[in-house]
Design an enzyme around this catalytic site. Structure first.
Site, PDB file in Angstrom:
ATOM      1  N   HIS A 159      -8.551 -10.158   1.935  1.00 35.58           N
ATOM      2  CA  HIS A 159      -7.203  -9.855   1.599  1.00 35.58           C
ATOM      3  C   HIS A 159      -7.989  -7.286   1.311  1.00 35.58           C
ATOM      4  O   HIS A 159      -8.902  -7.254   1.578  1.00 35.58           O
ATOM      5  CB  HIS A 159      -6.834  -9.732  -0.151  1.00 35.58           C
ATOM      6  CG  HIS A 159      -8.146  -9.267  -1.298  1.00 35.58           C
ATOM      7  ND1 HIS A 159      -8.333  -7.459  -1.760  1.00 35.58           N
ATOM      8  CD2 HIS A 159      -9.027  -9.915  -1.326  1.00 35.58           C
ATOM      9  CE1 HIS A 159      -8.932  -7.728  -2.353  1.00 35.58           C
ATOM     10  NE2 HIS A 159      -9.772  -8.726  -2.475  1.00 35.58           N
ATOM     11  N   ASP A 216     -14.438  -3.904  -1.333  1.00 37.84           N
ATOM     12  CA  ASP A 216     -13.463  -5.411  -1.865  1.00 37.84           C
ATOM     13  C   ASP A 216     -12.011  -5.025  -1.325  1.00 37.84           C
ATOM     14  O   ASP A 216     -11.181  -4.662  -2.294  1.00 37.84           O
ATOM     15  CB  ASP A 216     -13.904  -5.182  -3.204  1.00 37.84           C
ATOM     16  CG  ASP A 216     -12.808  -6.238  -4.359  1.00 37.84           C
ATOM     17  OD1 ASP A 216     -12.351  -7.234  -3.395  1.00 37.84           O
ATOM     18  OD2 ASP A 216     -12.124  -6.545  -5.399  1.00 37.84           O
ATOM     19  N   GLU A 244      -4.012  -9.321  -3.987  1.00 42.98           N
ATOM     20  CA  GLU A 244      -5.068 -10.369  -4.156  1.00 42.98           C
ATOM     21  C   GLU A 244      -5.164 -10.191  -6.208  1.00 42.98           C
ATOM     22  O   GLU A 244      -6.422 -10.618  -7.059  1.00 42.98           O
ATOM     23  CB  GLU A 244      -6.113 -10.880  -3.246  1.00 42.98           C
ATOM     24  CG  GLU A 244      -7.366 -11.569  -3.671  1.00 42.98           C
ATOM     25  CD  GLU A 244      -8.658 -10.778  -4.403  1.00 42.98           C
ATOM     26  OE1 GLU A 244      -9.192 -11.722  -5.316  1.00 42.98           O
ATOM     27  OE2 GLU A 244      -8.208  -9.752  -4.646  1.00 42.98           O
ATOM     28  N   GLU A 245      -5.538  -8.385  -5.747  1.00 40.54           N
ATOM     29  CA  GLU A 245      -6.359  -8.102  -7.019  1.00 40.54           C
ATOM     30  C   GLU A 245      -5.751  -8.281  -8.302  1.00 40.54           C
ATOM     31  O   GLU A 245      -5.914  -8.095  -9.216  1.00 40.54           O
ATOM     32  CB  GLU A 245      -6.237  -6.481  -7.084  1.00 40.54           C
ATOM     33  CG  GLU A 245      -7.611  -6.087  -5.686  1.00 40.54           C
ATOM     34  CD  GLU A 245      -8.841  -6.279  -6.117  1.00 40.54           C
ATOM     35  OE1 GLU A 245      -9.203  -7.061  -6.874  1.00 40.54           O
ATOM     36  OE2 GLU A 245     -10.247  -6.558  -4.665  1.00 40.54           O
TER      37      GLU A 245
END
Length: 219
Positions: free
Chosen positions: A163, A175, A207-208
């Protein structure tokens, strides 16, 4: 008749105090987590990877070095990582459009002239402009999906997913910028050297904040 306000009971005051402390602790943990991710991102970008054994792999034939398209090119991957981590780009941050534009352009260059299929929902107009700013209107339609056909007759495909959104205040190298550039390097390799099964590469968004891109892809 005069009304006299009663002072809050000890139980009410205790609950209010606990709730205030819980909110403060949550905010503090969120800030610390965001700063930690940003710090890790900086360490990744500053790391010297030029002596990686993967980047300097030699073929079984000692006639010469392996062409870069046949290996994981660390310098090229770090170049992509530097481009997509120049600014923070969390969910619905307009700067995420710059990241997405770079990824879309890079993917189009990689698959040019191949049989790979590229799905880009934003070509249907899900970017809105307000004055000088651009915004992603439908974040759930913002995934970048590439299908590389296999050399065999297999209908099942291997899914590789990463992502490109980051947590607030983070540039997103750790990330999940690292995962994104791995997908780009894998795509470069698959275009030159396809495998028996088809391969789906899904670089999604959101995503987060709740795995939104992954959920939409699964549906």
């Amino acid at each position: 008749m005069a009304l006299v306000a009663r002072p809050p009971s000890w139980w009410t005051a205790t609950v209010a105090t606990v709730l205030q402390l819980a909110v403060f602790a949550s905010i503090l943990l969120f800030v610390i987590d965001s700063l930690a991710v940003s710090s890790t991102s900086s360490r990744i970008l500053d790391r010297d990877m030029s002596v990686s054994s993967h980047a300097t792999s030699q073929p079984s034939d000692p006639g010469g070095p392996v062409p870069s398209e046949q290996i994981f090119d660390v310098e090229r991957a770090l170049g992509d990582l530097a481009q997509i981590t120049r600014t923070p780009h969390s969910l619905n941050d307009p700067r995420s459009i710059d990241v997405r534009d770079y990824l879309r352009s890079t993917i189009e260059d990689i698959i040019s002239g191949s049989d790979a299929k590229f799905s880009d929902p934003l070509t249907n107009g899900t970017v809105a402009e307000f004055g000088s700013k651009r915004w992603l209107v439908y974040w759930e339609d913002s995934s970048l999906v590439v299908r590389v056909p296999g050399t065999g007759n297999h209908t099942e495909a291997l899914l590789v997913q990463a992502h490109y959104d980051a947590v607030p205040m983070s540039h997103g190298a750790y990330d999940d910028g690292v995962g994104v550039v791995v997908c780009l390097e894998l795509l470069r390799n698959l275009i030159q050297h396809p495998v028996r099964h088809p391969v789906l590469i899904n670089i999604d968004w959101g995503e987060e904040n709740g795995l939104f891109g992954a959920i939409l892809f699964a549906r």
